[in-house]
Each structure stands twice: as C-alpha cells, then as structure tokens.
Scaffold this motif. Structure first.
Motif, PDB file in Angstrom:
ATOM      1  N   UNK A 439      75.588  -1.022  44.387  1.00  0.00           N
ATOM      2  CA  UNK A 439      75.907  -0.013  45.394  1.00  0.00           C
ATOM      3  C   UNK A 439      76.679  -0.678  46.516  1.00  0.00           C
ATOM      4  N   UNK A 440      77.303   0.149  47.352  1.00  0.00           N
ATOM      5  CA  UNK A 440      78.081  -0.407  48.457  1.00  0.00           C
ATOM      6  C   UNK A 440      77.130  -1.059  49.461  1.00  0.00           C
ATOM      7  N   UNK A 441      77.672  -1.951  50.261  1.00  0.00           N
ATOM      8  CA  UNK A 441      76.847  -2.659  51.237  1.00  0.00           C
ATOM      9  C   UNK A 441      76.284  -1.703  52.282  1.00  0.00           C
ATOM     10  N   UNK A 442      75.165  -2.094  52.833  1.00  0.00           N
ATOM     11  CA  UNK A 442      74.533  -1.317  53.904  1.00  0.00           C
ATOM     12  C   UNK A 442      74.514  -2.172  55.158  1.00  0.00           C
ATOM     13  N   UNK A 443      75.030  -1.596  56.230  1.00  0.00           N
ATOM     14  CA  UNK A 443      75.069  -2.323  57.496  1.00  0.00           C
ATOM     15  C   UNK A 443      73.656  -2.442  58.077  1.00  0.00           C
ATOM     16  N   UNK A 444      73.346  -3.591  58.636  1.00  0.00           N
ATOM     17  CA  UNK A 444      72.059  -3.801  59.298  1.00  0.00           C
ATOM     18  C   UNK A 444      72.122  -3.252  60.722  1.00  0.00           C
ATOM     19  N   UNK A 445      71.018  -2.757  61.196  1.00  0.00           N
ATOM     20  CA  UNK A 445      71.002  -2.067  62.480  1.00  0.00           C
ATOM     21  C   UNK A 445      71.383  -2.974  63.635  1.00  0.00           C
ATOM     22  N   UNK A 446      70.973  -4.243  63.537  1.00  0.00           N
ATOM     23  CA  UNK A 446      71.174  -5.112  64.681  1.00  0.00           C
ATOM     24  C   UNK A 446      72.619  -5.591  64.852  1.00  0.00           C
ATOM     25  N   UNK A 447      73.483  -5.329  63.873  1.00  0.00           N
ATOM     26  CA  UNK A 447      74.868  -5.792  63.995  1.00  0.00           C
ATOM     27  C   UNK A 447      75.779  -4.891  63.192  1.00  0.00           C
ATOM     28  N   UNK A 448      76.973  -4.648  63.753  1.00  0.00           N
ATOM     29  CA  UNK A 448      77.951  -3.833  63.025  1.00  0.00           C
ATOM     30  C   UNK A 448      78.552  -4.602  61.850  1.00  0.00           C
ATOM     31  N   UNK A 449      78.467  -5.944  61.907  1.00  0.00           N
ATOM     32  CA  UNK A 449      79.121  -6.749  60.884  1.00  0.00           C
ATOM     33  C   UNK A 449      78.148  -7.282  59.845  1.00  0.00           C
ATOM     34  N   UNK A 450      76.880  -7.383  60.181  1.00  0.00           N
ATOM     35  CA  UNK A 450      75.887  -7.882  59.232  1.00  0.00           C
ATOM     36  C   UNK A 450      75.537  -6.778  58.239  1.00  0.00           C
ATOM     37  N   UNK A 451      75.304  -7.183  56.968  1.00  0.00           N
ATOM     38  CA  UNK A 451      75.056  -6.173  55.937  1.00  0.00           C
ATOM     39  C   UNK A 451      74.246  -6.763  54.800  1.00  0.00           C
ATOM     40  N   UNK A 452      73.743  -5.884  53.941  1.00  0.00           N
ATOM     41  CA  UNK A 452      73.042  -6.276  52.734  1.00  0.00           C
ATOM     42  C   UNK A 452      73.638  -5.485  51.576  1.00  0.00           C
ATOM     43  N   UNK A 453      73.740  -6.138  50.416  1.00  0.00           N
ATOM     44  CA  UNK A 453      74.302  -5.464  49.253  1.00  0.00           C
ATOM     45  C   UNK A 453      73.516  -5.848  48.007  1.00  0.00           C
ATOM     46  N   UNK A 454      73.145  -4.852  47.206  1.00  0.00           N
ATOM     47  CA  UNK A 454      72.343  -5.073  46.011  1.00  0.00           C
ATOM     48  C   UNK A 454      73.230  -5.242  44.781  1.00  0.00           C
TER      49      UNK A 454
END
Length: 477
Positions: A439-454
C-alpha cells in the motif's frame, strides 16, 4: 516508252549518257474515298504526309475522316491535330470537342510544348513518341504530354507546359500535373542538396517531388507535406525524404509512414476519424522506437509531437506520447529522453506516474527501464521502474471470483520514495526479501515528511529522509 517513276534516271543514246528524270509522286486524294476508307489510308501514311493530305480537304470532309480516326486510334488523331497548321487545327477541334472535350486545348498545348521543348532541348534529350493526351489526373485534370529520353513535358491549362523528370510523367499517379518548374531546395542539416517541384496532387491538396543525388526521387503529399513545410522543409529537422510514403495495418487503424533524413513521420486518423494527422519521431526517440519494433511493438504509433520537460530535480528532457500496442495489458505509452537515457513508461506504471504529475511531479524523469518480474505460474505481472524521485511498483493478474463465477482482473500499482530505493541499493538482497509494497506510504503525525510503508514481507519507516526496513521473521529464508 520507259517508266522512270521508280528510278533516278534512264540511259539514252549510244554514249552511255544518262538523263535524270525525277518523277514527283501524285498528291494523295482522300476526297475520292469514303470516310472510313480515307481513315484507313491516313493510318498507313507517315504523319507529315497524312497532315498534308488532310490539309488539302475542306474542313467538313477532313472532320469526318478525323472522327473515324479518333474513334479507332486516339493517339494518332492527337498527333495529327498537334502538327497541323494552328488555324486549321482550331477549326477542327472546335467541332471534335463535342466528342472529346479535352481536345479544345490541343492547339494551344501543342504550341506551348514546342516552345518549352526548344528551350529545354539539351536537358530533355531526344523525343520518344509524339504529343499524346495525358489524363485525367487524380484531380480530374486533362492535359497533354511529350515524352523525351530524360523526362517529359506536361501541359495543363493551370500549369502550362512544364518539364518534369521521368517519375512524374504519369499524371495518374500521386503527383498529377505540375504547378511550376523544379527549383533548388534548401540544403538539409545532413548536407544534402537537391530540387523540389510542386504538383496538384491526387485530391487538389498538393504534392511535392524532391530529388537529390543521395536519395533519388521521393514525393511528399498531405498530410506529410503540411508537416514537412511546418518543420522548415528540407532546411529543417526532417531534411529530404528518403523514400515514398507507405502504409501498414495496425491493431487500432491503418497507419501511413514516410522516412526522412532526420526522422520518421507517421499519419493516422485515430483521434479524428477521416482526417489524417502527421506526427514525427526524431533522434533518440526514433532510435528507441525502431529498436522496439516501431508501431508493431509495445509503443504503437505517436499521438503528438515531442515536448520539452524539466523535472523538479533540475533535469531537462523531452517526452512523446504513443498509443501503445492496443493489447489488453497495454495502455498508452510515453518515451522520455534526458541525460539519464531514453526510456519508455507504459501500462499501469504510466497511469500511476501521470497521477503523480509525471516528469514534473515528485517522481521526476525515469532513470531506467521497467524491470519485469513476471510470475508465469500464477499468471501475475510484476514489475517496477526507477525514477529520479523513487520507483513505482505494479502487480497485476487475474483471480477467481466465486461470487461472479468468473476471473476478475486485479491490479495494484504503488510508488515508493527515493530514500527507499537508496536503502535497497546499499543493502543487496533486501529488496527481494521485502518484496513489493502492499500500500502507499502513510505519513506519521509528528512530521509531514516521516512515513511508514508496508511491504509483502515487512515494513519500512522513513524518518529524517532516511529509510529503515523491518523484515517479518522467517521472510526470505
């Protein structure tokens, strides 16, 4: 009495004295014969003798004979009228045009052809045959032709008497009648010199015959002619045509194509039924297109001219859209060329790439070809393609749907960031272990640039522009 009509003289007296007595042949009297008999007699005479014999007759009697000749041997009738006294010829064609309307202009055409022949005698060489009727052309134009060893003179009411090369002598071809004399063309970027000559074309839209020592003769007609002129003619990017246009059947439509020194021009009516639109393919894109089986390959034929693009990464390039092959798994395709090389973006990867704004979006320009990881046993198509700003992965195939009692197409196309690609490059084997993104990456709440991708076999986190992989236990083992 001695008959000397068939000799040059007779011998008389005892001293071998020969007296030359030249006998003048009696003039041929066609008036004593019927119209058909006189016509048969005319057919057996030389052209000049036949013209003289007809000239001795009253106009109405000569007319009856020529009507028979015209019905039996059109070429002979034209030749006789063309070599008659101009006034007598006009009197006769004034009546004969009721049978053959195109005869009306013969006296004027004959005089113009004679003047043209006198001026171009050295260029044309000796005559081959007599003045003959030429036409109708594809446009319906009637005229006349005098063939010569090195070409021909064509006459029409619109173009007058004009010298043409041998390939243009047949007015029923793609050229028709000439509209002007041959002129020197601009030197091409390839250094080719030559000439061009304008013609009416088969439908009145014009045609041009180009000639060069390097490529010989090649005609251009619309829509190639309009496109060639718009691109600067022989002095522009296309240069001289190297061969005439040809057609090829494609899955989507019939395509015309014509090669030039600087590229290949295609014409099809895909977007506008009944209206052919010409598009050129040049330089690196042409090399790429030809290397992939031209229009019969996965790219198909071009939809528009190439345009300039500049990516957010500061790279300049060009892009050109193509139809694709027309197959089930082949949508439109685009060729990109830049300092990274020349690559195509196709099918589902292209669709997602365009959603991301293409070359001017976050992905930037492609830096490699699509890597195809097809899994034949499962009927899946798996592939990915690298770009300046990341990569796009795609998985497609068919799966059974028990509810619909049929096979349904399943497709998943997902992009990953450049940071992920850099992580894979620094850790050989990791990409294969993690598998494709789910799936597409999901942005983390604490940063607009940090993300997680499965991914299929783990997860990737991105913090501060750096990617880190977490592999599912037992994966890849």
């Amino acid at each position: 009495m001695v008959d000397a009509s068939h000799g040059q003289g007779i011998q008389a007296g005892d001293n071998n004295h020969q007296t030359n007595v030249f006998m003048q042949q009696a003039p041929i009297d066609l008036a004593a014969l019927s119209s058909h008999g006189a016509a048969d007699k005319v057919k057996g005479l030389s052209r000049d003798d036949a013209v003289v014999a007809l000239a001795r007759l009253p106009v109405d009697e000569a007319l009856k004979i020529l009507e028979v000749v015209l019905a039996d041997d059109e070429g002979l009738a034209v030749s006789l009228l063309a070599h008659m006294n101009h006034r007598r010829a006009q009197e006769l064609v004034a009546e004969l045009k009721a049978v053959k309307p195109w005869l009306e202009n013969l006296p004027a055409a004959s005089a113009a052809i004679a003047a043209c022949e006198q001026a171009a005698r050295v260029e044309l060489g000796e005559r081959v045959g007599q003045i003959e009727h030429a036409g109708p052309s594809g446009l319906g134009t009637e005229g006349y032709r005098q063939r010569h060893r090195n070409g021909a003179i064509l006459w029409s009411a619109r173009g007058g008497a004009t010298v043409v090369p041998p390939p243009a002598a047949d007015v029923q071809g793609v050229l028709g009648f000439p509209l002007g004399v041959a002129r020197r063309a601009q030197r091409s970027p390839s250094g080719t010199d030559g000439t061009f000559q304008r013609f009416e074309g088969p439908s009145g839209e014009g045609a041009t015959l180009y000639c060069s020592e390097r490529h010989g003769f090649a005609a251009i007609q619309k829509p190639f002619l309009t496109y060639h002129d718009r691109m600067g003619g022989t002095g522009g990017q296309l240069g001289f045509p190297t061969r005439p246009a040809d057609s090829v059947s494609h899955t989507l439509t019939t395509v015309l194509h014509q090669p030039f020194e600087g590229g290949m021009v295609y014409a099809a009516s895909l977007r506008s039924p009944g209206r052919l639109v010409a598009v050129g393919v040049f330089a690196e894109m042409l090399e790429y297109h030809e290397a992939h089986n031209r229009i019969m390959g996965p790219l198909g034929f071009p939809l528009d001219d190439a345009v300039d693009v500049v990516s957010p990464h500061g790279t300049s390039g060009r892009r050109q859209d193509f139809t694709g092959s027309g197959g089930e798994d082949s949508g439109p395709a685009t060729i990109y060329t830049s300092t990274h090389g020349t690559f195509a973006v196709r099918s589902s990867i292209r669709a997602r790439y365009e959603q991301l704004a293409g070359a001017v979006g976050s992905m930037g320009l492609p830096i490699a070809e699509e890597v195809d990881s097809r899994i034949y046993a499962l009927g899946l198509r798996r592939g990915y393609q690298a770009f300046e700003g990341g990569a796009i992965y795609t998985t497609s195939g068919r799966r059974a749907s028990f509810l619909a009692a049929a096979w349904q197409k399943r497709e998943r196309t997902i992009e990953v960031r450049k940071a992920v690609i850099e992580m894979f490059a620094s850790s050989p084997g990791l990409e294969r272990t993690l598998g494709f993104p789910r799936e597409v990456e999901k942005r983390l709440a604490e940063s607009d640039d940090d993300a997680v991708q499965f991914f299929e076999n783990g997860v990737v986190t991105i913090r501060g522009g750096r990617a880190q992989a977490w592999v599912r236990p037992g994966a890849g083992g």
